[in-house]
Design an enzyme around this catalytic site. Structure first.
Site, short mmCIF file in Angstrom:
data_model
loop_
_atom_site.label_atom_id
_atom_site.label_comp_id
_atom_site.label_asym_id
_atom_site.label_seq_id
_atom_site.Cartn_x
_atom_site.Cartn_y
_atom_site.Cartn_z
N CYS A 98 0.42 -1.93 -0.10
CA CYS A 98 -0.13 -0.11 -0.24
C CYS A 98 0.97 1.23 -0.17
CB CYS A 98 -0.79 -0.25 1.57
SG CYS A 98 -2.27 1.02 0.80
N ARG A 158 -12.92 7.16 -1.33
CA ARG A 158 -11.44 5.93 -0.49
C ARG A 158 -11.74 5.28 -0.85
NH1 ARG A 158 -7.02 7.78 2.49
NH2 ARG A 158 -6.41 5.79 2.89
N HIS A 167 -3.04 -5.16 2.42
CA HIS A 167 -3.13 -5.62 4.02
C HIS A 167 -3.59 -6.91 4.39
CE1 HIS A 167 -1.86 -1.34 4.78
NE2 HIS A 167 -3.06 -0.93 4.05
N1 GLN Z 1 -2.13 6.79 2.03
C1 GLN Z 1 -2.00 5.70 0.93
C2 GLN Z 1 -3.70 5.99 0.35
O1 GLN Z 1 -4.53 6.54 1.39
C3 GLN Z 1 -1.73 4.80 1.93
C4 GLN Z 1 -2.34 4.16 2.51
C5 GLN Z 1 -2.47 1.98 3.30
O2 GLN Z 1 -1.12 2.33 3.34
N2 GLN Z 1 -3.33 2.08 3.31
O3 GLN Z 1 -3.71 5.60 -0.37
#
Ligand code: GLN
Length: 247
Positions: free
Chosen positions: A97, A130, A194
């Site tokens: 990520c 998101r 993840h």
């Molecule tokens: N900050 C990054 C995003 O929001 C990665 C987030 C994460 O590692 N889950 O895209």
């Protein structure tokens, strides 16, 4: 490790990049080595350290919030030359990520275009909303589908010659549109998955360990393990993903 056969894992910034338990990936690799009678040394690199990768077989860069990512980005850029030679030399790198996004040319954080490591030809901009939820990916690197959880605002775009890690069966992946997830480049695996990634995806763990053993000992053969519990967890996650998708 002495004269025992084994591998050395570099864990980058565990205090900052441990979103959704990404550090668990190190525990899985260590366990799967020790179950096979192989040694494992883990070197943690923290903010302010100068990462030295000589003798290292596998590098792990986990995910983090934008704030944490911003901090490690500057540290990682200072170690760029070291990381480039590691990757060009066939070193194994797993980036999850936020860590995955930093492998590319740039990452758009708010209005700021933060420079990345340019280790892989990709870049990340942003989108709304998101991309959050369970994810299932079919990849050529392992028999079972890769299962896990994603949560990112970033949308990652691969360069023309970069292979994705796999195809999204359920979830969003790189950008929620192409159906592609992650990247494969030399012995680098980048992914949005993840969970942490490796406990429920033993095939991915063994892919990484096999590549690292092959590089160090010219023999990547791994004795099979009883993965009953791991595969049951994988199947359960698959059912949950499938139920959401089809049910
Ligand atoms: N900050 C990054 C995003 O929001 C990665 C987030 C994460 O590692 N889950 O895209």
């Amino acid at each position: 490790m002495g004269s025992q056969r084994g591998l050395c894992i570099a864990h980058m910034y565990p205090e900052l990049l441990n979103l959704y338990g990404d550090s668990g990936n190190v525990l899985v690799m260590r366990k799967r080595l020790t179950w096979r009678g192989l040694g494992c040394e883990v070197r943690e690199f923290h903010v302010g350290d100068r990462p030295r990768l000589s003798g290292v077989d596998i590098v792990l860069i986990g995910g983090g919030s934008d704030r944490e990512q911003r901090i490690v980005c500057d540290c990682l850029l200072k170690a760029r030359r070291e990381l480039v030679s590691f990757v060009q030399d066939g070193g194994v790198l797993l980036a999850v990520c936020g860590g995955y996004q930093l492998l590319g040319h740039s990452y758009l954080m708010g209005d700021e275009k933060v420079p990345g490591l340019s280790l892989v030809d990709l870049y990340t901009d942003r989108g709304s909303p998101r991309l959050v939820g369970n994810i299932v990916v079919q990849s050529r690197i392992c028999a079972q589908p890769i299962v896990g959880f994603e949560n990112h605002g970033g949308r990652t775009h691969l360069g023309a010659g970069v292979e994705p890690l796999g195809s999204v069966l359920f979830g969003y992946g790189n950008d929620g549109e192409t159906g592609e997830e992650g990247c494969l480049y030399r012995n680098v695996v980048g992914t949005y998955v993840h969970g942490p990634l490796l406990p429920k995806n033993p095939g991915v763990a063994d892919y990484l360990l096999g590549k690292a053993l092959e590089r160090r000992y010219a023999d990547g053969a791994l004795t099979p393990l009883d993965d009953g519990a791991e595969l049951a967890a994988n199947r359960r996650a698959l059912e949950v993903g499938g139920a959401h998708r089809f049910g």
